[in-house]
Design a protein around this motif. Structure first.
Motif, PDB file in Angstrom:
ATOM      1  N   GLY A  36       1.007  -1.002  -0.035  1.00 50.81           N
ATOM      2  CA  GLY A  36       0.265  -0.106  -0.445  1.00 50.81           C
ATOM      3  C   GLY A  36       1.038   0.740   0.028  1.00 50.81           C
ATOM      4  O   GLY A  36      -0.125   2.227   0.226  1.00 50.81           O
ATOM      5  N   GLN A  37       2.186   0.985  -0.212  1.00 51.28           N
ATOM      6  CA  GLN A  37       2.881   2.339  -0.097  1.00 51.28           C
ATOM      7  C   GLN A  37       3.009   2.973  -1.545  1.00 51.28           C
ATOM      8  O   GLN A  37       3.272   1.800  -2.672  1.00 51.28           O
ATOM      9  N   ILE A  38       3.633   4.272  -1.541  1.00 51.44           N
ATOM     10  CA  ILE A  38       3.769   4.629  -2.683  1.00 51.44           C
ATOM     11  C   ILE A  38       5.411   5.295  -2.890  1.00 51.44           C
ATOM     12  O   ILE A  38       5.251   6.321  -1.894  1.00 51.44           O
ATOM     13  N   ALA A  39       5.921   4.647  -3.822  1.00 54.11           N
ATOM     14  CA  ALA A  39       7.205   5.613  -3.622  1.00 54.11           C
ATOM     15  C   ALA A  39       7.990   5.039  -4.720  1.00 54.11           C
ATOM     16  O   ALA A  39       7.711   4.453  -5.899  1.00 54.11           O
ATOM     17  N   GLY A  40       9.108   5.867  -5.211  1.00 53.84           N
ATOM     18  CA  GLY A  40      10.231   5.345  -5.827  1.00 53.84           C
ATOM     19  C   GLY A  40      10.067   6.547  -7.556  1.00 53.84           C
ATOM     20  O   GLY A  40       9.072   7.404  -6.959  1.00 53.84           O
ATOM     21  N   ASP A  41      10.933   6.748  -8.109  1.00 50.29           N
ATOM     22  CA  ASP A  41      10.974   7.462  -9.300  1.00 50.29           C
ATOM     23  C   ASP A  41       9.660   7.845 -10.116  1.00 50.29           C
ATOM     24  O   ASP A  41       9.250   6.699 -10.257  1.00 50.29           O
ATOM     25  N   GLU A  43       9.394   6.801 -13.610  1.00 58.99           N
ATOM     26  CA  GLU A  43       9.560   5.021 -14.115  1.00 58.99           C
ATOM     27  C   GLU A  43       9.396   4.528 -13.196  1.00 58.99           C
ATOM     28  O   GLU A  43       8.492   3.102 -13.653  1.00 58.99           O
ATOM     29  N   GLN A  44       9.940   4.030 -12.029  1.00 62.07           N
ATOM     30  CA  GLN A  44       9.347   2.646 -11.273  1.00 62.07           C
ATOM     31  C   GLN A  44       7.895   3.100 -10.637  1.00 62.07           C
ATOM     32  O   GLN A  44       7.172   2.551 -10.550  1.00 62.07           O
ATOM     33  N   GLN A  45       7.118   4.498 -10.562  1.00 63.51           N
ATOM     34  CA  GLN A  45       5.588   4.580 -10.302  1.00 63.51           C
ATOM     35  C   GLN A  45       4.985   5.084 -11.216  1.00 63.51           C
ATOM     36  O   GLN A  45       3.771   3.966 -11.446  1.00 63.51           O
ATOM     37  N   THR A  46       5.605   4.941 -12.251  1.00 64.27           N
ATOM     38  CA  THR A  46       4.785   4.720 -13.986  1.00 64.27           C
ATOM     39  C   THR A  46       4.885   3.022 -14.021  1.00 64.27           C
ATOM     40  O   THR A  46       3.845   2.411 -14.696  1.00 64.27           O
ATOM     41  N   LEU A  82      10.505  10.741 -19.322  1.00 63.53           N
ATOM     42  CA  LEU A  82      10.686   9.956 -18.785  1.00 63.53           C
ATOM     43  C   LEU A  82       9.292   8.784 -18.693  1.00 63.53           C
ATOM     44  O   LEU A  82       9.617   7.376 -18.784  1.00 63.53           O
ATOM     45  N   PHE A  83       8.628   8.819 -18.104  1.00 60.59           N
ATOM     46  CA  PHE A  83       6.804   9.170 -18.240  1.00 60.59           C
ATOM     47  C   PHE A  83       6.844   8.269 -19.644  1.00 60.59           C
ATOM     48  O   PHE A  83       5.321   6.801 -19.478  1.00 60.59           O
ATOM     49  N   ASN A  84       6.669   8.953 -20.934  1.00 62.20           N
ATOM     50  CA  ASN A  84       6.517   8.653 -21.719  1.00 62.20           C
ATOM     51  C   ASN A  84       6.721   7.594 -22.601  1.00 62.20           C
ATOM     52  O   ASN A  84       6.695   6.065 -23.031  1.00 62.20           O
ATOM     53  N   GLN A  85       8.236   7.293 -22.058  1.00 64.85           N
ATOM     54  CA  GLN A  85       9.407   6.581 -22.426  1.00 64.85           C
ATOM     55  C   GLN A  85       9.262   5.214 -22.011  1.00 64.85           C
ATOM     56  O   GLN A  85       8.541   4.630 -22.062  1.00 64.85           O
ATOM     57  N   THR A  86       8.996   4.925 -20.512  1.00 67.69           N
ATOM     58  CA  THR A  86       8.411   3.829 -19.539  1.00 67.69           C
ATOM     59  C   THR A  86       7.169   3.752 -20.278  1.00 67.69           C
ATOM     60  O   THR A  86       6.644   2.417 -20.534  1.00 67.69           O
ATOM     61  N   GLU A 109       3.077  12.271  -1.901  1.00 64.67           N
ATOM     62  CA  GLU A 109       4.338  11.350  -2.934  1.00 64.67           C
ATOM     63  C   GLU A 109       4.620  10.348  -3.898  1.00 64.67           C
ATOM     64  O   GLU A 109       5.219  10.328  -5.077  1.00 64.67           O
ATOM     65  N   ALA A 110       2.668  10.706  -4.907  1.00 59.12           N
ATOM     66  CA  ALA A 110       3.168  10.273  -5.986  1.00 59.12           C
ATOM     67  C   ALA A 110       2.818  11.230  -7.115  1.00 59.12           C
ATOM     68  O   ALA A 110       2.619  12.606  -6.789  1.00 59.12           O
ATOM     69  N   LEU A 111       3.669  10.496  -7.890  1.00 59.31           N
ATOM     70  CA  LEU A 111       4.348  11.133  -8.589  1.00 59.31           C
ATOM     71  C   LEU A 111       3.474  11.426 -10.505  1.00 59.31           C
ATOM     72  O   LEU A 111       3.285  11.760 -11.175  1.00 59.31           O
ATOM     73  N   ILE A 112       1.797  10.045 -10.378  1.00 58.22           N
ATOM     74  CA  ILE A 112       1.487   9.780 -11.420  1.00 58.22           C
ATOM     75  C   ILE A 112       0.255   9.277 -11.107  1.00 58.22           C
ATOM     76  O   ILE A 112       0.107   8.384 -10.148  1.00 58.22           O
TER      77      ILE A 112
END
Length: 121
Positions: A36-41, A43-46, A82-86, A109-112
């Motif tokens: 249930g955690q949100i973490a990462g950059d 790319e990881q979040q995508t 980076l989002f679009n590439q992933t 912490e949510a990027l997307i």
């Protein structure tokens, strides 16, 4: 407006998935892992968001290839490339219609966040 944690405890007033005729509407997905955690950059979040989306599709007998429209919210415009590439690597040949917006998200912490519409065969 309640902060994200208070909203989570109260539970959002929504349906995670709604079906109408031959369409499946999937509510916005955050990059929550199994704990249930949100973490990462970005790319990881995508990757996590798309994995969550794929799991919902599978539980409804569908695949990513059934997605016909996504709406994507990014916290930062600088994350777009980076989002679009992933996103493209994950979807490969699948190219649903897409709207992409930059917006503050409920959880800091949510990027997307991604919501989707899929066609049911």
């Amino acid at each position: 407006m309640p902060n994200g944690e208070a909203a989570m405890r109260a539970g959002p007033h929504l349906s995670p998935v709604a079906k109408s005729q031959n369409l499946l509407f999937i509510s916005g997905q955050l990059a929550r892992n199994a704990q249930g955690q949100i973490a990462g950059d970005i790319e990881q979040q995508t990757q996590q968001v798309m994995s969550n989306l794929e799991n919902i599709l599978k539980s409804n007998g569908l695949k990513l290839e059934h997605v016909i429209k996504t709406t994507v919210w990014l916290r930062r415009a600088t994350d777009f490339d980076l989002f679009n590439q992933t996103y493209a690597q994950i979807l490969n040949h699948v190219r649903p219609a897409r709207s992409t917006l930059v917006s503050e998200l409920l959880f800091p912490e949510a990027l997307i966040e991604v919501e989707a519409i899929a066609a049911c065969p």
